[in-house]
Design an enzyme around this catalytic site. Structure first.
Site, PDB file in Angstrom:
ATOM      1  N   LYS A 270       0.869  -1.180   0.000  1.00 12.12           N
ATOM      2  CA  LYS A 270       0.000   0.000   0.000  1.00 12.12           C
ATOM      3  C   LYS A 270       0.902   1.225   0.000  1.00 12.12           C
ATOM      4  O   LYS A 270       1.690   1.423   0.915  1.00 12.12           O
ATOM      5  CB  LYS A 270      -0.906   0.001   1.227  1.00 12.12           C
ATOM      6  CG  LYS A 270      -1.756   1.260   1.324  1.00 12.12           C
ATOM      7  CD  LYS A 270      -2.780   1.178   2.438  1.00 12.12           C
ATOM      8  CE  LYS A 270      -3.588   2.456   2.523  1.00 12.12           C
ATOM      9  NZ  LYS A 270      -4.613   2.392   3.568  1.00 12.12           N
TER      10      LYS A 270
ATOM     11  N   LYS B  71      -2.069  -1.571  -3.834  1.00 11.02           N
ATOM     12  CA  LYS B  71      -2.949  -0.401  -3.786  1.00 11.02           C
ATOM     13  C   LYS B  71      -2.129   0.867  -3.902  1.00 11.02           C
ATOM     14  O   LYS B  71      -1.153   1.002  -3.161  1.00 11.02           O
ATOM     15  CB  LYS B  71      -3.696  -0.432  -2.453  1.00 11.02           C
ATOM     16  CG  LYS B  71      -4.534   0.783  -2.175  1.00 11.02           C
ATOM     17  CD  LYS B  71      -5.142   0.668  -0.811  1.00 11.02           C
ATOM     18  CE  LYS B  71      -5.921   1.925  -0.521  1.00 11.02           C
ATOM     19  NZ  LYS B  71      -6.510   1.915   0.775  1.00 11.02           N
TER      20      LYS B  71
HETATM   21  C1  PBG Z   1      -7.316   3.627   5.439  1.00 11.86           C
HETATM   22  C2  PBG Z   1      -7.684   3.321   4.054  1.00 11.86           C
HETATM   23  C3  PBG Z   1      -7.542   4.191   2.981  1.00 11.86           C
HETATM   24  C4  PBG Z   1      -8.098   3.585   1.882  1.00 11.86           C
HETATM   25  C5  PBG Z   1      -8.583   2.320   2.284  1.00 11.86           C
HETATM   26  N1  PBG Z   1      -8.300   2.171   3.638  1.00 11.86           N
HETATM   27  C6  PBG Z   1      -7.001   5.589   2.926  1.00 11.86           C
HETATM   28  C7  PBG Z   1      -5.710   5.905   3.528  1.00 11.86           C
HETATM   29  O1  PBG Z   1      -4.838   5.063   3.740  1.00 11.86           O
HETATM   30  O2  PBG Z   1      -5.555   7.092   3.861  1.00 11.86           O
HETATM   31  C8  PBG Z   1      -8.187   4.226   0.529  1.00 11.86           C
HETATM   32  C9  PBG Z   1      -9.167   3.694  -0.425  1.00 11.86           C
HETATM   33  C10 PBG Z   1      -9.481   4.576  -1.557  1.00 11.86           C
HETATM   34  O3  PBG Z   1      -8.882   5.646  -1.769  1.00 11.86           O
HETATM   35  O4  PBG Z   1     -10.394   4.203  -2.308  1.00 11.86           O
HETATM   36  N2  PBG Z   1      -6.694   2.715   6.212  1.00 11.86           N
END
Ligand code: PBG
Length: 332
Positions: A195, A253
């Site tokens: 991520k 991601k």
């Molecule tokens: C938070 C989380 C995020 C997303 C999924 N879980 C945002 C972040 O890390 O700030 C993002 C998903 C998206 O942008 O569609 N743990």
């Protein structure tokens, strides 16, 4: 000319016979935002056609989506500020966390759907971070305890798949052990393995009002735990760790700007690979289509197909319902 590749493209019947990649509705996971209350269906301004749903409004919507063949959902809670604190206390409290109650009702109403949940502190943290903030730092090991309790509470509410999105070190192993100890050895873990600290999460943070709080002692971004967009080898390290720690799926991601990472993990791992086509990626395409610069019914399926072609078994996307609708109408 002996080799004329165009012969294999001469009509749709031939093209479909030799098509290398297929994307079915089964491969999609639909992310959904939940809010407390009744009668709420509140559109996310920066993510058109996606809503914050109260449970009563969501149940008929889920029924409609199931009729389109969507059986996989990832639910996220939009918590009111009043219940947030530094330790995300409410996250594991079934009395005070409407999300846990909603999950239970959803699972009881539709036992056939696959319920995925999100494990991270940010929706519940007054600081807007995925871990505990102290002295301007994110405290890894103490955060694991919060995540473990959150995961067990979600499993108790009926989650089929737990999605740790926090990027703390060692959390997959910690959560696996917590789930097993609590009797939930059947509950799967889809780890947010690679991520990245991406600019494309904006609309999601709008939806949950979960962006890092602006204050001198709060890190203004998530770069000490989410990955540097420049790194790919490090994704392999994260994948090896998550695999050894017991993850059932590895996730990359965002998706589109990281197709090479999806492909690399696909080549290295023998467990399913998921890709999260995140909010900003969807918003970008929607904006261009609404401006008349791209054609949605062509650009959207091509986008999802490219993620599949790169090697994703499952794709989390806000376009799941539209894609399923197009399949149902025979357009794909
Ligand atoms: C938070 C989380 C995020 C997303 C999924 N879980 C945002 C972040 O890390 O700030 C993002 C998903 C998206 O942008 O569609 N743990």
């Amino acid at each position: 000319m002996n080799r004329r590749p165009r012969r294999n493209r001469k009509n749709e019947a031939i093209r479909s016979q030799i098509r290398e990649t297929h994307l079915g509705v089964d491969n999609l996971i639909y992310p959904i935002f939940l809010v407390d209350g009744k009668g709420v269906k509140n559109e996310v301004h920066s993510l058109p056609n996606n809503f914050r749903w109260s449970l009563d409004m969501l149940l008929p919507e889920l029924e409609e989506c199931m009729k389109l063949g969507i059986y996989h959902y990832d639910f996220f809670p939009a918590m009111p500020d009043e219940v947030k604190d530094k330790m995300a206390t409410v996250s594991a409290d079934p009395e005070k966390n409407f999300y846990l109650e909603a999950l239970q009702t959803i699972k009881e109403t539709f036992p056939e759907i696959v319920v995925m949940t999100d494990v991270a502190m940010d929706p519940y943290s007054i600081d807007g971070h995925d871990g505990i903030v102290r002295d301007g730092k994110i405290i890894n090991d103490e955060t694991l305890e919060v995540l473990g309790e959150m995961a067990v509470a979600q499993a108790r509410a009926g989650a089929d798949i737990i999605g740790p999105s926090d990027m703390m070190d060692g959390r997959v192993e910690y959560i696996r052990e917590a789930l097993d100890t609590a009797g939930y050895s059947d509950v799967s873990i889809m780890s947010y393995t690679a991520k990245y600290a991406s600019a494309f999460y904006g609309p999601f943070r709008d939806a949950l009002d979960s962006a890092p709080r602006e204050a001198a002692d709060i890190p203004k971004d998530k770069k000490t735990y989410q990955m540097d967009p420049a790194n790919k080898r490090e994704a392999i390290l994260e994948a090896e760790l998550d695999y050894l720690e017991g993850a059932d799926y590895l996730m990359v991601k965002p998706a589109l700007h990281y197709l090479d990472v999806i492909q690399t993990l696909r080549e290295h791992a023998n467990i399913p690979i998921a890709a999260y086509h995140v909010s900003g990626e969807c918003a970008m395409l929607t904006a261009a289509c609404r401006n008349g610069w791209l054609t949605y019914e062509k650009a959207m399926p091509e986008t999802l197909l490219s993620i599949r072609r790169a090697g994703a078994d499952s794709i989390l996307t806000y376009f799941a319902k539209d894609y399923a609708q197009m399949v149902r109408e025979g357009k794909l």
